[in-house]
Design a protein around this motif. Sequence first.
Motif, PDB file in Angstrom:
ATOM      1  N   GLN A  96       1.883  30.601 -21.896  1.00 49.29           N
ATOM      2  CA  GLN A  96       0.662  29.810 -22.017  1.00 49.29           C
ATOM      3  C   GLN A  96       0.808  28.496 -21.260  1.00 49.29           C
ATOM      4  O   GLN A  96       1.879  27.883 -21.284  1.00 49.29           O
ATOM      5  CB  GLN A  96       0.385  29.525 -23.490  1.00 49.29           C
ATOM      6  CG  GLN A  96      -0.985  28.954 -23.668  1.00 49.29           C
ATOM      7  CD  GLN A  96      -1.446  28.987 -25.103  1.00 49.29           C
ATOM      8  OE1 GLN A  96      -2.148  28.112 -25.526  1.00 49.29           O
ATOM      9  NE2 GLN A  96      -1.048  29.982 -25.863  1.00 49.29           N
ATOM     10  N   ARG A  97      -0.281  28.106 -20.612  1.00 47.14           N
ATOM     11  CA  ARG A  97      -0.232  26.850 -19.860  1.00 47.14           C
ATOM     12  C   ARG A  97      -0.703  25.707 -20.749  1.00 47.14           C
ATOM     13  O   ARG A  97      -1.699  25.846 -21.477  1.00 47.14           O
ATOM     14  CB  ARG A  97      -1.121  26.948 -18.627  1.00 47.14           C
ATOM     15  CG  ARG A  97      -0.571  27.875 -17.558  1.00 47.14           C
ATOM     16  CD  ARG A  97      -1.569  28.120 -16.480  1.00 47.14           C
ATOM     17  NE  ARG A  97      -2.796  28.667 -17.039  1.00 47.14           N
ATOM     18  CZ  ARG A  97      -3.990  28.501 -16.505  1.00 47.14           C
ATOM     19  NH1 ARG A  97      -4.135  27.797 -15.403  1.00 47.14           N
ATOM     20  NH2 ARG A  97      -5.058  29.030 -17.064  1.00 47.14           N
ATOM     21  N   ARG A 102      -1.566  21.540 -20.611  1.00 45.17           N
ATOM     22  CA  ARG A 102      -1.796  20.383 -19.742  1.00 45.17           C
ATOM     23  C   ARG A 102      -1.399  19.122 -20.499  1.00 45.17           C
ATOM     24  O   ARG A 102      -1.808  18.937 -21.649  1.00 45.17           O
ATOM     25  CB  ARG A 102      -3.283  20.338 -19.360  1.00 45.17           C
ATOM     26  CG  ARG A 102      -3.655  19.207 -18.456  1.00 45.17           C
ATOM     27  CD  ARG A 102      -5.146  19.283 -18.131  1.00 45.17           C
ATOM     28  NE  ARG A 102      -5.652  17.954 -17.831  1.00 45.17           N
ATOM     29  CZ  ARG A 102      -6.198  17.125 -18.708  1.00 45.17           C
ATOM     30  NH1 ARG A 102      -6.335  17.496 -19.952  1.00 45.17           N
ATOM     31  NH2 ARG A 102      -6.611  15.933 -18.324  1.00 45.17           N
ATOM     32  N   ASN A 131       4.685  22.156 -13.514  1.00 48.00           N
ATOM     33  CA  ASN A 131       4.046  21.831 -12.235  1.00 48.00           C
ATOM     34  C   ASN A 131       3.470  20.423 -12.303  1.00 48.00           C
ATOM     35  O   ASN A 131       2.779  20.087 -13.276  1.00 48.00           O
ATOM     36  CB  ASN A 131       2.892  22.801 -11.944  1.00 48.00           C
ATOM     37  CG  ASN A 131       3.407  24.196 -11.699  1.00 48.00           C
ATOM     38  OD1 ASN A 131       4.389  24.391 -10.994  1.00 48.00           O
ATOM     39  ND2 ASN A 131       2.758  25.160 -12.325  1.00 48.00           N
ATOM     40  N   THR A 144       0.746  18.011 -11.030  1.00 41.33           N
ATOM     41  CA  THR A 144      -0.566  18.201 -10.395  1.00 41.33           C
ATOM     42  C   THR A 144      -0.880  17.014  -9.501  1.00 41.33           C
ATOM     43  O   THR A 144      -0.145  16.024  -9.490  1.00 41.33           O
ATOM     44  CB  THR A 144      -1.674  18.344 -11.456  1.00 41.33           C
ATOM     45  OG1 THR A 144      -1.785  17.098 -12.134  1.00 41.33           O
ATOM     46  CG2 THR A 144      -1.357  19.452 -12.444  1.00 41.33           C
ATOM     47  N   GLN A 147       1.387  20.239 -15.666  1.00 47.08           N
ATOM     48  CA  GLN A 147       1.024  21.502 -16.299  1.00 47.08           C
ATOM     49  C   GLN A 147       2.295  22.276 -16.621  1.00 47.08           C
ATOM     50  O   GLN A 147       3.105  22.547 -15.724  1.00 47.08           O
ATOM     51  CB  GLN A 147       0.159  22.278 -15.316  1.00 47.08           C
ATOM     52  CG  GLN A 147      -0.569  23.422 -15.968  1.00 47.08           C
ATOM     53  CD  GLN A 147      -1.529  24.077 -14.972  1.00 47.08           C
ATOM     54  OE1 GLN A 147      -2.486  23.466 -14.541  1.00 47.08           O
ATOM     55  NE2 GLN A 147      -1.213  25.286 -14.594  1.00 47.08           N
ATOM     56  N   VAL A 148       2.470  22.608 -17.893  1.00 44.07           N
ATOM     57  CA  VAL A 148       3.702  23.245 -18.339  1.00 44.07           C
ATOM     58  C   VAL A 148       3.400  24.672 -18.764  1.00 44.07           C
ATOM     59  O   VAL A 148       2.445  24.907 -19.509  1.00 44.07           O
ATOM     60  CB  VAL A 148       4.307  22.478 -19.539  1.00 44.07           C
ATOM     61  CG1 VAL A 148       5.703  22.988 -19.872  1.00 44.07           C
ATOM     62  CG2 VAL A 148       4.321  20.991 -19.269  1.00 44.07           C
ATOM     63  N   THR A 149       4.177  25.628 -18.281  1.00 45.01           N
ATOM     64  CA  THR A 149       4.020  27.012 -18.725  1.00 45.01           C
ATOM     65  C   THR A 149       5.100  27.299 -19.761  1.00 45.01           C
ATOM     66  O   THR A 149       6.290  27.098 -19.475  1.00 45.01           O
ATOM     67  CB  THR A 149       4.147  27.975 -17.538  1.00 45.01           C
ATOM     68  OG1 THR A 149       3.232  27.561 -16.519  1.00 45.01           O
ATOM     69  CG2 THR A 149       3.854  29.394 -17.942  1.00 45.01           C
ATOM     70  N   ASP A 185      -4.703  28.089 -22.115  1.00 43.66           N
ATOM     71  CA  ASP A 185      -4.909  29.540 -22.179  1.00 43.66           C
ATOM     72  C   ASP A 185      -5.261  30.042 -23.569  1.00 43.66           C
ATOM     73  O   ASP A 185      -5.211  31.236 -23.832  1.00 43.66           O
ATOM     74  CB  ASP A 185      -3.651  30.275 -21.691  1.00 43.66           C
ATOM     75  CG  ASP A 185      -3.480  30.102 -20.203  1.00 43.66           C
ATOM     76  OD1 ASP A 185      -4.486  29.871 -19.528  1.00 43.66           O
ATOM     77  OD2 ASP A 185      -2.335  30.179 -19.731  1.00 43.66           O
ATOM     78  N   SER A 201      -8.125  34.703 -21.381  1.00 43.59           N
ATOM     79  CA  SER A 201      -6.702  34.919 -21.130  1.00 43.59           C
ATOM     80  C   SER A 201      -6.128  35.988 -22.057  1.00 43.59           C
ATOM     81  O   SER A 201      -5.310  36.806 -21.655  1.00 43.59           O
ATOM     82  CB  SER A 201      -5.926  33.612 -21.267  1.00 43.59           C
ATOM     83  OG  SER A 201      -5.910  33.201 -22.595  1.00 43.59           O
TER      84      SER A 201
END
Lengths: 276, 312
Positions: free
Chosen positions: B234-235, B237, B260, B262, B269-271, B300, B305
């Motif tokens: 799940q992403r 923010r 990531n 941005t 943004q972290v997954t 997500d 999703s």
Amino acid sequence: MTSAPQPPGVLGTAWLTAAQTLQAVVRVRRVVTLLLLVLGYAAVTFLLGNRAKEGMDLRVLYCTLAWWLVGTAILPFASMYFGVQAVHGDIEDRTSCYLFVRPIDRTGLLLGKWAAAAVLAVVTTCLTTAAPFFALAAQPGGWGDGVDMAALRTFVLAFALGAVAYVSVAVLFGALFRRPLVWSALFVVGLQMVTGNLPVSAGLRRLTITDPMRRLVLDGIEPDQRLTQLLWPAERRIGFDQIGQPVCDLLVLTCVTLLLAIWRYRRAEYDSRARD
Amino acid sequence: MRPDDALAPVLAFERVTRWYGHVVALMDVSFEVGREVVGLVGQNGVGKSTLMKLAAGLLRPSQGQVRVCGRDATTRAARSEVGYCPDFEALPEGCSGAHYVTNLLRYHGHGARSAAERARAVLQELGLGQHLDRSIGEYSKGMRQRVRLAQALAHEPRFVLLDEPMTGLDPVARSELAVTIRALPARGIGVLVSSHVLHELESVVDRVVLVHQGRLLASGRIGELRRLVPELPQRVRLVAARQRELAACLLQLPQVVAVNLTDRDQELQVTVQQPREFLRELTRLGASGSFVIEAVQMMDDNLASVFGHLVG
């Protein structure tokens, strides 16, 4: 405290459906167009009678015109069209689903549509049968034994019963087939125009609407040899013992086709997606 | 409505299978709908419209049972409790909206006058007050949609089926329709609504039923469904100062798969796997005073999703 409204029964549904169908179909523009066509037809018949009256009894002219133009062309095609459209029109444009989800029996729906189509067919037939009669009756000198009102009554009765029978067949086709107008055309041309004109010896003609309708006409107008041949060219020696029970035959055909139509209409799912 | 009625399901599918010839449209589907808004989600051709038609009593199941308010859906008694808004635009062109809804109401036993009054009231409520007597042929797509909705609601059913009701509507009409749908359970009406526009469905429904290849994939609240698939990355923010240092710190956590940076200032943004554990760790990090985290958003945690993950 007011009680919740109760959905109508079969007859109530039939009444509502017939009224709503007629309301949807009968528009001022359509009625005016039909009346103009009928008037045009009457005018042409008047001119035809005016030219023919020297060499032909106008009674013979009227009977021939009424039988061949109305009885075998206008009546079957118009009745079949009205019947098919009444039942199949909303299946085709998919609006039938708004009716099928109502708490009513489909028998009532079908009977209502049948009744509405029958009214339209009978009115159209009566107008197209009466208009040439009055156009020719305006020239009384051309009628050998005077204007024959009995002929008009006979044709109107025979054609009205025929129209109702055609509508019943059309309703069955509408409930049964995906392309009911094509089947209707085949039915009219193949069975009514060809088979229906076979001589008495061909038993197959008894399955048609044309045959009992013509027997009813022959019984009513009591034609001479010449008119008989004009109305039934394939049969030269029709005897009145061969008239049988044409009204009964038409009623049986109407009832049987209508019952089959109801049976089919109640059971079918008419899934619009499957039809695509 | 009797008190025990409030809890009884208005729609129940009991092991329903439906074939079209040799093609299986629905296979062994069971679920219930109470006085709530339930979304029906699935790709094209997976059996959503078949399911809707079965519920409306327009089709019969090949196996199993469909019950509306406890009765077989194909019976007249059940049909008086159902309002159905189909997925196609067809309406008779020649008459006015008020006239058409009045005509249909007559089949529910309303007299001519009460049917006309009720039809006009419902159409007015749906925003067609100015156009009651105009011919349907002159209506816009949105107005036609309202007529279809009106005919489904006018007889005060206990259960409404809305098949792709948002299709073809402009954004304002969509949002108005969403408000109308949301208000129905408060009037004791259960709703089953299907749509392709998942994010709009999400704002309207209490629960969803996911259908794929004729089978019921999952059903429940969107959050519950999300928890059914914990392995789904799940992403998240985050908005925080010192984003590069925070990213390095987050990468040490076992739940973090990727980080990531941005283009936006202070945003990353972290997954993550196991989002609950991650959020716990993030809270601990914030409480320690090492970083000031201004915003956290689960990107997500939505229907699209979940659906995308379940159907591959």
